[in-house]
Design a protein around this motif. Structure first.
Motif, mmCIF file in Angstrom:
data_model
loop_
_atom_site.group_PDB
_atom_site.id
_atom_site.type_symbol
_atom_site.label_atom_id
_atom_site.label_comp_id
_atom_site.label_asym_id
_atom_site.label_seq_id
_atom_site.Cartn_x
_atom_site.Cartn_y
_atom_site.Cartn_z
ATOM 1 N N ILE A 143 0.797 -1.232 0.000
ATOM 2 C CA ILE A 143 0.000 0.000 0.000
ATOM 3 C C ILE A 143 0.826 1.277 0.000
ATOM 4 N N ALA A 144 2.145 1.164 -0.111
ATOM 5 C CA ALA A 144 3.023 2.342 -0.011
ATOM 6 C C ALA A 144 2.637 3.449 -0.983
ATOM 7 N N ASP A 145 2.281 3.084 -2.200
ATOM 8 C CA ASP A 145 1.969 4.107 -3.202
ATOM 9 C C ASP A 145 0.583 4.720 -3.037
ATOM 10 N N SER A 146 -0.271 4.106 -2.223
ATOM 11 C CA SER A 146 -1.631 4.627 -2.103
ATOM 12 C C SER A 146 -2.068 4.912 -0.671
ATOM 13 N N ILE A 147 -1.163 4.769 0.293
ATOM 14 C CA ILE A 147 -1.545 5.026 1.684
ATOM 15 C C ILE A 147 -1.951 6.484 1.877
ATOM 16 N N ASN A 148 -1.428 7.385 1.037
ATOM 17 C CA ASN A 148 -1.793 8.798 1.168
ATOM 18 C C ASN A 148 -3.233 9.065 0.748
ATOM 19 N N THR A 149 -3.947 8.050 0.238
ATOM 20 C CA THR A 149 -5.373 8.205 -0.082
ATOM 21 C C THR A 149 -6.248 7.811 1.106
ATOM 22 N N THR A 150 -5.609 7.464 2.214
ATOM 23 C CA THR A 150 -6.351 7.051 3.411
ATOM 24 C C THR A 150 -6.297 8.138 4.478
ATOM 25 N N SER A 151 -6.914 7.869 5.601
ATOM 26 C CA SER A 151 -6.907 8.798 6.725
ATOM 27 C C SER A 151 -5.597 8.743 7.515
ATOM 28 N N VAL A 152 -4.730 7.796 7.197
ATOM 29 C CA VAL A 152 -3.487 7.595 7.952
ATOM 30 C C VAL A 152 -2.544 8.775 7.754
ATOM 31 N N LYS A 153 -2.109 9.334 8.895
ATOM 32 C CA LYS A 153 -1.150 10.435 8.867
ATOM 33 C C LYS A 153 0.252 9.958 9.243
ATOM 34 N N LYS A 154 0.301 8.877 10.044
ATOM 35 C CA LYS A 154 1.586 8.327 10.495
ATOM 36 C C LYS A 154 1.516 6.803 10.418
ATOM 37 N N ALA A 155 2.546 6.218 9.797
ATOM 38 C CA ALA A 155 2.621 4.766 9.712
ATOM 39 C C ALA A 155 3.924 4.296 10.332
ATOM 40 N N VAL A 156 3.821 3.313 11.189
ATOM 41 C CA VAL A 156 4.992 2.684 11.778
ATOM 42 C C VAL A 156 5.152 1.355 11.056
ATOM 43 N N VAL A 157 6.267 1.163 10.390
ATOM 44 C CA VAL A 157 6.507 -0.056 9.631
ATOM 45 C C VAL A 157 7.423 -0.950 10.454
ATOM 46 N N VAL A 158 6.955 -2.159 10.729
ATOM 47 C CA VAL A 158 7.644 -3.077 11.630
ATOM 48 C C VAL A 158 8.128 -4.294 10.862
ATOM 49 N N SER A 159 9.333 -4.719 11.164
ATOM 50 C CA SER A 159 9.892 -5.922 10.552
ATOM 51 C C SER A 159 9.375 -7.150 11.285
ATOM 52 N N ALA A 160 9.072 -8.184 10.546
ATOM 53 C CA ALA A 160 8.666 -9.451 11.160
ATOM 54 C C ALA A 160 9.875 -10.195 11.705
#
Length: 193
Positions: A143-160
């Motif tokens: 979703i990296a290219d389209s996350i800016n179309t959502t309400s999300v202002k901050k994303a924390v990306v976590v490694s598995a």
């Protein structure tokens, strides 16, 4: 005895009750949060094993320390009581830390399957108006290219791979480096851990 007609809604039909005794069904539930119950039941056993993850053992002391670390990070992101934070992570210790941290803060964990498709992920982010999302790195790539179309202002990306034992962690990092070469995460207005 007349058989109860099913509605098709699990929350109404409660099909799981058939596996419980009458005593268990009628038992009173503790009046506390899941975090409070975990803490009260285990605060005196910091060296006991709380989790085992692919050969790594995590004590209750470490579990509570990780939960508190998540609370501090969420607080730094301005997450408050009642906020809805979307969590799209696989079954890793980090996902558990996050759910307990959100519960400790009084925030809501909106859980999304991390392997859902792009449109489904975007739909569920918008459906609850999450301004903060905690996302598995593989899910973020979707979703990296389209996350800016959502309400999300901050994303924390976590490694598995964070909680993997050393040898497995190194293999995980090598595999993901090969997969990610030439396709870096988009860092725009989001930050990553």
């Amino acid at each position: 005895m007349e058989e109860k007609k099913l509605t098709g809604y699990a929350s109404i039909d409660k099909p799981w009750l058939k596996y419980y005794s009458e005593e268990a069904i009628n038992a009173s539930l503790p009046e506390c949060t899941i975090y409070e119950y975990l803490w009260e039941s285990n605060k005196d056993y910091p060296n006991d094993i709380a989790l085992e993850y692919l050969g790594s053992e995590i004590s209750y002391g470490d579990l509570f320390a990780h939960i508190d670390e998540c609370v501090r990070a969420l607080t730094a992101l301005n997450v408050k009581h009642g906020d809805i934070v979307t969590v799209a992570m696989p079954s890793t210790p980090e996902a558990l830390y996050m759910v307990y941290a959100l519960n400790k803060m009084g925030a809501v964990a909106n859980m999304i399957h991390p392997l859902a498709g792009e449109q489904e992920l975007l739909h569920y982010l918008n459906e609850v108006n999450s301004e903060v999302a905690v996302i598995f790195e593989g899910t973020y790539k979707i979703i990296a290219d389209s996350i800016n179309t959502t309400s999300v202002k901050k994303a924390v990306v976590v490694s598995a791979g964070d909680s993997l034992p050393f040898g497995i962690k190194q293999l995980y990092k090598m595999k993901n480096k090969l997969l990610l070469d030439g396709q870096p995460f988009r860092r725009s207005s989001f930050f990553m851990l």
